[in-house]
Design a protein around this motif. Structure first.
Motif, short mmCIF file in Angstrom:
data_model
loop_
_atom_site.label_atom_id
_atom_site.label_comp_id
_atom_site.label_asym_id
_atom_site.label_seq_id
_atom_site.Cartn_x
_atom_site.Cartn_y
_atom_site.Cartn_z
N TRP A 92 0.84 -1.20 0.00
CA TRP A 92 0.00 0.00 0.00
C TRP A 92 0.88 1.25 0.00
CZ3 TRP A 92 0.07 3.40 4.30
CH2 TRP A 92 -0.80 4.50 4.19
N ASP A 93 1.90 1.25 0.81
CA ASP A 93 2.80 2.40 0.96
C ASP A 93 3.56 2.68 -0.34
OD1 ASP A 93 4.15 4.35 2.77
OD2 ASP A 93 5.92 3.10 2.38
N ARG A 94 4.07 1.63 -0.98
CA ARG A 94 4.94 1.80 -2.15
C ARG A 94 4.18 2.04 -3.45
NH1 ARG A 94 9.47 -2.99 -1.09
NH2 ARG A 94 10.36 -2.08 0.81
N THR A 95 2.88 1.70 -3.47
CA THR A 95 2.13 1.83 -4.73
C THR A 95 1.16 3.00 -4.72
OG1 THR A 95 0.37 0.31 -3.99
CG2 THR A 95 2.28 -0.67 -5.14
N ARG A 96 1.18 3.84 -3.71
CA ARG A 96 0.28 4.98 -3.67
C ARG A 96 0.55 5.90 -4.86
NH1 ARG A 96 -0.75 7.79 2.06
NH2 ARG A 96 -2.45 8.65 0.82
N GLY A 97 -0.53 6.22 -5.56
CA GLY A 97 -0.38 7.05 -6.74
C GLY A 97 -0.03 6.27 -7.99
N LYS A 98 0.17 4.97 -7.86
CA LYS A 98 0.46 4.11 -9.01
C LYS A 98 -0.61 3.02 -9.07
CE LYS A 98 4.79 3.57 -7.49
NZ LYS A 98 5.03 4.71 -6.59
N ASN A 100 -1.96 1.60 -6.51
CA ASN A 100 -2.86 1.80 -5.37
C ASN A 100 -3.37 0.48 -4.80
OD1 ASN A 100 -2.76 4.68 -5.34
ND2 ASN A 100 -4.19 4.74 -7.05
N VAL A 101 -2.45 -0.33 -4.33
CA VAL A 101 -2.81 -1.60 -3.71
C VAL A 101 -3.48 -1.34 -2.37
CG1 VAL A 101 -1.87 -3.69 -2.65
CG2 VAL A 101 -1.01 -2.92 -4.88
N LYS A 102 -4.59 -2.05 -2.13
CA LYS A 102 -5.30 -1.95 -0.85
C LYS A 102 -5.79 -3.33 -0.44
CE LYS A 102 -7.05 2.79 -1.36
NZ LYS A 102 -8.29 3.63 -1.33
N ALA A 103 -6.15 -3.43 0.82
CA ALA A 103 -6.66 -4.69 1.35
C ALA A 103 -8.12 -4.88 0.96
CB ALA A 103 -6.51 -4.74 2.86
N VAL A 104 -8.49 -6.12 0.69
CA VAL A 104 -9.87 -6.50 0.39
C VAL A 104 -10.61 -6.85 1.67
CG1 VAL A 104 -11.33 -8.18 -0.82
CG2 VAL A 104 -9.18 -7.38 -1.87
N ALA A 105 -10.00 -7.73 2.47
CA ALA A 105 -10.62 -8.21 3.70
C ALA A 105 -9.57 -8.89 4.56
CB ALA A 105 -11.74 -9.20 3.39
N ALA A 106 -9.86 -8.97 5.84
CA ALA A 106 -9.03 -9.78 6.74
C ALA A 106 -9.38 -11.25 6.53
CB ALA A 106 -9.26 -9.37 8.18
N ASN A 223 -3.50 -12.52 8.63
CA ASN A 223 -3.38 -12.44 7.17
C ASN A 223 -4.53 -11.64 6.57
OD1 ASN A 223 -1.06 -14.13 6.93
ND2 ASN A 223 -2.37 -15.91 7.28
N VAL A 224 -4.25 -11.05 5.40
CA VAL A 224 -5.25 -10.29 4.68
C VAL A 224 -5.18 -10.63 3.20
CG1 VAL A 224 -5.35 -8.31 6.24
CG2 VAL A 224 -3.62 -8.37 4.43
N LEU A 225 -6.25 -10.27 2.48
CA LEU A 225 -6.27 -10.33 1.02
C LEU A 225 -6.11 -8.91 0.50
CD1 LEU A 225 -9.36 -12.66 0.80
CD2 LEU A 225 -7.08 -13.29 -0.02
N TYR A 226 -5.38 -8.75 -0.61
CA TYR A 226 -5.25 -7.40 -1.17
C TYR A 226 -5.17 -7.45 -2.69
CZ TYR A 226 -0.21 -8.49 -0.21
OH TYR A 226 1.02 -9.07 -0.09
N SER A 227 -5.51 -6.32 -3.30
CA SER A 227 -5.60 -6.23 -4.75
C SER A 227 -5.25 -4.82 -5.19
CB SER A 227 -7.03 -6.60 -5.20
OG SER A 227 -7.12 -6.65 -6.60
N THR A 228 -5.38 -4.57 -6.50
CA THR A 228 -5.07 -3.26 -7.06
C THR A 228 -6.35 -2.45 -7.28
OG1 THR A 228 -5.21 -4.08 -9.32
CG2 THR A 228 -3.03 -4.15 -8.25
N GLN A 229 -6.20 -1.14 -7.32
CA GLN A 229 -7.33 -0.27 -7.62
C GLN A 229 -7.93 -0.59 -8.99
OE1 GLN A 229 -7.98 2.63 -5.33
NE2 GLN A 229 -9.99 2.42 -6.28
N LYS A 230 -7.07 -0.94 -9.93
CA LYS A 230 -7.52 -1.26 -11.29
C LYS A 230 -8.50 -2.43 -11.29
CE LYS A 230 -5.68 -2.56 -15.86
NZ LYS A 230 -6.25 -1.42 -16.61
#
Length: 329
Positions: A92-98, A100-106, A223-230
């Protein structure tokens, strides 16, 4: 090389975009991924897709370790990946503005135990230069980041990497075997379920030094699941069906823990005794929920230590909005 490739790929747009109605999910192994096992066994994504008027093709794959997960996500070869909270926050930190990876759910609140077979080790202050702590990914993984938070609290901020110096990367099964057998340089292990259950039962010298819950102030997401804004934005029906499937799977686990144990054994082709799997699922310390717990503790503490450049105002900043409807922290 892997770090260089990842750094370069962060500058590029995600590849292999596909139309609504397909999702590619990568999960790791272990009881911490039980919610995904139930989703897969009961075909819940397809069920919720049909309810939304869409047929969804679900592609499941298995990857081991956050590094491989992150590279696949950024390359666009996987849509949703799974790993610990700190690796997700790093992305999340490294892809902000690119991307934009975020978590889906725990995927649940499950503790990790710092175990030792050295009777002299009662707290982390007792760990010295001759001790060796086994962790899956020394310095960067869930276990190491959690220890860094505790080391900063105990020894001071400038000493947050103090335990990294005596940590070695070793898979949980190998570390557990070494701890049980004794006699090797590995005398301490930051262990997840089912491994700490096995180690504590197999060797009377193995004891718990502390829990990740102790460090984080209570039950906390593992653990969490995460994906891209796209993927999130371009596949709204597929994404929503996936999230609803996760919610239903968590409800099914709570309603029938014995059935959930059977599903875990079957889907993961596990050789664990069914009795042990049921014990883990029924343990009140383990909560298989999609609601995040104390993830913001990681965000705050890792930002203070300089691991994360960006400061999150709340957990909702790094979770997609579908998760905001449920309580979280």
């Amino acid at each position: 090389m892997a770090c260089a490739l990842l750094s370069a790929s962060l500058l590029l747009p995600s590849l292999s975009a596909h139309a609504e109605g397909k999702i590619r999910i990568a999960q790791q192994f272990g009881i911490g991924y039980l919610i995904l096992d139930v989703v897969r066994d009961r075909q819940l994504i397809q069920k919720h897709g049909r309810q939304a008027g869409i047929e969804i093709d679900v592609d499941w794959s298995s990857l081991s370790g956050a590094t491989g997960m992150n590279e696949a996500l950024i390359a666009g070869s996987i849509d949703v990946v799974s790993a610990g909270v700190p690796p997700m926050l790093t992305m999340w930190d490294r892809t902000r503005g690119k991307q934009n990876v975020k978590a889906v759910a725990a995927l649940g609140s499950l503790p990790n135990y710092l175990l030792s077979n050295n009777p002299a080790v009662k707290t982390i202050k007792d760990l010295g230069s001759k001790d060796r702590i086994a962790v899956p990914a020394a310095g960067v993984g869930f276990q190491s980041r959690t220890l860094q938070i505790e080391a900063a609290r105990v020894f001071g901020k400038d000493e947050f990497k103090r335990l990294d110096n005596i940590s070695v990367s070793l898979p949980h099964p190998d570390a557990t075997a070494a701890l049980i057998a004794g006699g090797s340089e590995i005398n301490t292990h930051f262990s997840s379920a089912p491994f700490y259950y096995q180690a504590l039962a197999a060797n009377k010298n193995v004891h718990k030094v502390l829990s990740s819950y102790d460090i984080l102030g209570g039950p906390a997401t593992f653990n969490v699941l995460y994906s891209t804004q796209k993927f999130h934005d371009e596949n709204p029906k597929t994404y929503k069906a996936f999230y609803n499937a996760l919610v239903e799977a968590a409800q099914l686990i709570k309603a029938d823990k014995a059935a959930a144990a059977d599903i875990f054994i079957r889907v993961q082709n596990s050789k664990l005794p069914l009795e042990l799997v049921r014990k883990i699922i029924e343990d009140p310390e383990n909560d298989f929920t999609v609601s995040p717990h104390r993830t913001h503790v990681y965000a705050e503490e890792l930002h203070k230590l300089g691991v994360l450049k960006n400061k999150a105002a709340s957990w909702k900043e790094y979770f997609f909005e579908e998760a905001h409807a449920l309580p979280g922290s």
